[in-house]
Design an enzyme around this catalytic site. Structure first.
Site, PDB file in Angstrom:
ATOM      1  N   SER A 178       0.870  -1.189   0.000  1.00  0.00           N
ATOM      2  CA  SER A 178       0.000   0.000   0.000  1.00  0.00           C
ATOM      3  C   SER A 178       0.901   1.231   0.000  1.00  0.00           C
ATOM      4  O   SER A 178       2.053   1.160   0.454  1.00  0.00           O
ATOM      5  CB  SER A 178      -0.849  -0.003   1.274  1.00  0.00           C
ATOM      6  OG  SER A 178      -1.471   1.246   1.461  1.00  0.00           O
ATOM      7  N   TYR A 224      -1.951  -1.202  10.549  1.00  0.00           N
ATOM      8  CA  TYR A 224      -1.923  -1.393   9.090  1.00  0.00           C
ATOM      9  C   TYR A 224      -0.589  -0.915   8.505  1.00  0.00           C
ATOM     10  O   TYR A 224       0.055  -1.634   7.739  1.00  0.00           O
ATOM     11  CB  TYR A 224      -3.095  -0.632   8.462  1.00  0.00           C
ATOM     12  CG  TYR A 224      -3.258  -0.847   6.967  1.00  0.00           C
ATOM     13  CD1 TYR A 224      -3.629  -2.079   6.463  1.00  0.00           C
ATOM     14  CD2 TYR A 224      -3.058   0.191   6.067  1.00  0.00           C
ATOM     15  CE1 TYR A 224      -3.794  -2.282   5.096  1.00  0.00           C
ATOM     16  CE2 TYR A 224      -3.224   0.010   4.695  1.00  0.00           C
ATOM     17  CZ  TYR A 224      -3.600  -1.241   4.214  1.00  0.00           C
ATOM     18  OH  TYR A 224      -3.766  -1.432   2.857  1.00  0.00           O
TER      19      TYR A 224
HETATM   20  N1  LIG Z   1      -8.707  -0.586  -1.079  1.00  0.00           N
HETATM   21  C1  LIG Z   1      -7.662   0.212  -0.946  1.00  0.00           C
HETATM   22  O1  LIG Z   1      -7.800   1.449  -0.900  1.00  0.00           O
HETATM   23  C2  LIG Z   1      -6.268  -0.377  -0.876  1.00  0.00           C
HETATM   24  C3  LIG Z   1      -5.175   0.490  -0.976  1.00  0.00           C
HETATM   25  C4  LIG Z   1      -3.903  -0.039  -0.887  1.00  0.00           C
HETATM   26  C5  LIG Z   1      -3.715  -1.395  -0.717  1.00  0.00           C
HETATM   27  N2  LIG Z   1      -4.796  -2.220  -0.630  1.00  0.00           N
HETATM   28  C6  LIG Z   1      -4.549  -3.652  -0.414  1.00  0.00           C
HETATM   29  O2  LIG Z   1      -5.234  -4.417  -1.377  1.00  0.00           O
HETATM   30  C7  LIG Z   1      -5.431  -5.722  -0.856  1.00  0.00           C
HETATM   31  C8  LIG Z   1      -6.848  -6.179  -1.160  1.00  0.00           C
HETATM   32  O3  LIG Z   1      -7.761  -5.404  -0.399  1.00  0.00           O
HETATM   33  P1  LIG Z   1      -9.096  -4.782  -1.035  1.00  0.00           P
HETATM   34  O4  LIG Z   1      -8.898  -3.325  -1.105  1.00  0.00           O
HETATM   35  O5  LIG Z   1      -9.506  -5.518  -2.241  1.00  0.00           O
HETATM   36  O6  LIG Z   1     -10.123  -5.028   0.181  1.00  0.00           O
HETATM   37  P2  LIG Z   1     -11.352  -6.031   0.339  1.00  0.00           P
HETATM   38  O7  LIG Z   1     -12.362  -5.810  -0.719  1.00  0.00           O
HETATM   39  O8  LIG Z   1     -11.775  -5.869   1.762  1.00  0.00           O
HETATM   40  O9  LIG Z   1     -10.692  -7.463   0.141  1.00  0.00           O
HETATM   41  C9  LIG Z   1      -9.883  -8.031   1.131  1.00  0.00           C
HETATM   42  C10 LIG Z   1      -9.663  -9.491   0.798  1.00  0.00           C
HETATM   43  O10 LIG Z   1      -8.833 -10.057   1.828  1.00  0.00           O
HETATM   44  C11 LIG Z   1      -9.468 -11.189   2.355  1.00  0.00           C
HETATM   45  N3  LIG Z   1      -9.215 -11.330   3.788  1.00  0.00           N
HETATM   46  C12 LIG Z   1      -9.360 -10.392   4.768  1.00  0.00           C
HETATM   47  N4  LIG Z   1      -9.107 -10.937   5.973  1.00  0.00           N
HETATM   48  C13 LIG Z   1      -8.802 -12.245   5.740  1.00  0.00           C
HETATM   49  C14 LIG Z   1      -8.474 -13.334   6.579  1.00  0.00           C
HETATM   50  N5  LIG Z   1      -8.406 -13.217   7.918  1.00  0.00           N
HETATM   51  N6  LIG Z   1      -8.233 -14.539   6.011  1.00  0.00           N
HETATM   52  C15 LIG Z   1      -8.322 -14.707   4.670  1.00  0.00           C
HETATM   53  N7  LIG Z   1      -8.610 -13.706   3.820  1.00  0.00           N
HETATM   54  C16 LIG Z   1      -8.865 -12.499   4.353  1.00  0.00           C
HETATM   55  C17 LIG Z   1     -10.974 -10.983   2.127  1.00  0.00           C
HETATM   56  O11 LIG Z   1     -11.631 -12.241   2.002  1.00  0.00           O
HETATM   57  P3  LIG Z   1     -12.644 -12.903   3.049  1.00  0.00           P
HETATM   58  O12 LIG Z   1     -13.323 -11.801   3.795  1.00  0.00           O
HETATM   59  O13 LIG Z   1     -13.544 -13.741   2.189  1.00  0.00           O
HETATM   60  O14 LIG Z   1     -11.765 -13.750   3.919  1.00  0.00           O
HETATM   61  C18 LIG Z   1     -10.968 -10.281   0.770  1.00  0.00           C
HETATM   62  O15 LIG Z   1     -10.938 -11.220  -0.264  1.00  0.00           O
HETATM   63  C19 LIG Z   1      -5.104  -5.650   0.646  1.00  0.00           C
HETATM   64  O16 LIG Z   1      -3.837  -6.211   0.891  1.00  0.00           O
HETATM   65  C20 LIG Z   1      -5.078  -4.168   0.910  1.00  0.00           C
HETATM   66  O17 LIG Z   1      -4.249  -3.835   1.999  1.00  0.00           O
HETATM   67  C21 LIG Z   1      -6.075  -1.753  -0.720  1.00  0.00           C
END
Ligand SMILES: NC(=O)c1ccc[n+]([C@@H]2O[C@H](COP(=O)([O-])OP(=O)(O)OC[C@H]3O[C@@H](n4cnc5c(N)ncnc54)[C@H](OP(=O)(O)O)[C@@H]3O)[C@@H](O)[C@H]2O)c1
Length: 285
Positions: free
Chosen positions: A154, A167
Site C-alpha cells: 500500500s 496497518y
Molecule cells: N482498497 C484500498 O484502498 C487499498 C489500498 C492499498 C492497498 N490495498 C490492499 O489491497 C489488498 C486487497 O484489499 P481490497 O482493497 O480488495 O479489500 P477487500 O475488498 O476488503 O478485500 C480483502 C480481501 O482479503 C481477504 N481477507 C481479509 N481478511 C482475511 C483473513 N483473515 N483470512 C483470509 N482472507 C482475508 C478478504 O476475504 P474474506 O473476507 O472472504 O476472507 C478479501 O478477499 C489488501 O492487501 C489491501 O491492503 C487496498
C-alpha cells in the site's frame, strides 16, 4: 461483470502458469483473479474465507477463460497459522509459479487505543501469512529456475499516516521483507514485486478493524472515491510483466508528493501529518 482484456505481453508472462491468489473473494483480489483468468493462466487457486463469494469469482473466471483453466477454491483464514499452513501445503502440491499475496485487512484506531492482539492479527494477516506462503512455494520455484512473488502492499507501506499504526506497520514490514528477499533470490530466476496502491474502491474500510477488533463498518470517502479495482489489477500485472520490482499504482498527486517529501523534506511531511491528525480529531469531537 468487468470487461477484462489482457495485452499480448502480459498474456505471454502469465499464460500456462499455476497461480495462488489470496484475498480472491472481493475487491482487488476479485479483479486480479478475472485478469489472470483472461491472461491464460493454467491453474488458479483462489483463497479467502467467504466460500459463496469465491464460488462467484470462480464462475466468472471460468466464463472469461479458455476451457483448460483449472480454478480451485482453497478456504483459508490468514489470521490463523494452522489454516495458513494448510494453504501452504495446497500451494506446494499445486506447484505454484506465481504467488499473489493480496489478502489483507486495514485498521482504524490510534495506537494507544489498539489492543496488542489487534496489532498481532493485522501483522499476521497482512505480513506473516504471506511470508509463510512465500517460504512454502519459493523452493519449488527455485528448482524450476523461475517464479514470481507479487505482494500487494500500500502507499501506507511507504508513508505512515496517523490512526493506522497496525496497518502501516504491517505494510512497512512487507516492504522491508521483500527488499531483503529480492536480493537473496536475484540469481535464482524468482522475481519479487511489491505493488503499493493508493485508494481503491473496495470493501477495505468496511472490514477494517478498530482498536478492540470490531469491524469499522464504514465506507471512507477516500475509498469511495478510489480507483477502479479492475483498472488497478490490469496496471499491476502489466507492471510485473515489464519487470517493475517496487511500484506505486493509483497513488494520486498528493500521495506521490508526500512520498517525495518523506525523503527530501521530512519535517514538512511531519507537520502536514500532525495537522491531518488534529483535523481528524476535531471532526470526531
Ligand atoms: N482498497 C484500498 O484502498 C487499498 C489500498 C492499498 C492497498 N490495498 C490492499 O489491497 C489488498 C486487497 O484489499 P481490497 O482493497 O480488495 O479489500 P477487500 O475488498 O476488503 O478485500 C480483502 C480481501 O482479503 C481477504 N481477507 C481479509 N481478511 C482475511 C483473513 N483473515 N483470512 C483470509 N482472507 C482475508 C478478504 O476475504 P474474506 O473476507 O472472504 O476472507 C478479501 O478477499 C489488501 O492487501 C489491501 O491492503 C487496498
Amino acid at each position: 461483470m468487468a470487461t477484462t482484456t489482457c495485452s499480448n505481453g502480459t498474456k505471454a508472462r502469465f499464460e500456462g502458469k499455476n497461480v495462488l491468489l489470496t484475498g480472491a473473494s472481493s475487491g482487488l483480489g476479485r479483479s486480479l483473479a478475472l485478469q489472470l483468468a483472461s491472461c491464460g493462466v493454467q491453474t488458479l487457486l483462489l483463497s479467502a474465507r467467504k466460500q459463496a463469494e469465491l464460488e462467484k469469482v470462480k464462475a466468472q473466471c471460468e466464463t472469461l477463460a479458455s476451457e483448460s483453466l483449472d480454478v480451485q477454491i482453497v478456504l483459508a483464514d490468514l489470521s490463523d497459522k494452522e489454516s495458513v499452513a494448510k494453504l501452504a501445503e495446497s500451494a506446494r502440491t499445486a506447484n505454484i509459479d506465481v504467488l499473489v499475496n493480496n489478502g489483507g485487512v486495514s485498521s482504524r484506531s490510534d495506537f494507544v487505543d489498539t489492543s496488542i492482539e489487534v496489532d498481532e492479527t493485522v501483522m499476521q494477516i497482512n505480513f506473516l501469512s504471506g511470508a509463510a506462503l512465500a517460504k512454502a512455494v519459493v523452493p519449488g520455484m527455485i528448482q524450476k529456475g523461475q517464479g514470481a512473488i507479487i505482494w500487494i502492499s500500500s502507499v501506507q507501506g511507504l508513508l505512515a499516516i496517523p490512526s493506522r499504526t497496525s496497518y502501516c506497520a504491517s505494510k512497512h514490514a512487507v516492504q522491508g521483507y521483500c527488499e531483503s528477499m529480492r536480493a537473496e533470490l536475484a540469481s535464482t530466476g524468482v522475481t519479487v514485486h511489491v505493488a503499493s496502491p493508493g485508494y481503491i474502491r473496495t470493501n477495505l474500510s468496511l472490514s477494517a478493524v478498530t482498536g478492540d477488533g470490531k469491524a469499522y463498518g464504514k465506507v471512507d470517502p477516500t475509498t469511495a472515491a478510489g480507483a477502479d479495482p479492475d483498472e488497478v489489477a490490469v496496471t499491476i500485472l502489466d507492471a510485473v510483466t515489464k519487470g517493475s520490482a517496487d511500484f506505486t499504482v493509483a497513488s494520486g498527486f498528493s500521495a506521490t508528493v508526500a512520498i517525495y517529501l518523506r525523503t527530501l523534506c521530512p519535517a514538512v511531511l511531519r507537520s502536514l501529518l500532525n495537522k491531518r491528525y488534529e483535523k481528524s480529531k476535531k471532526k470526531d469531537d
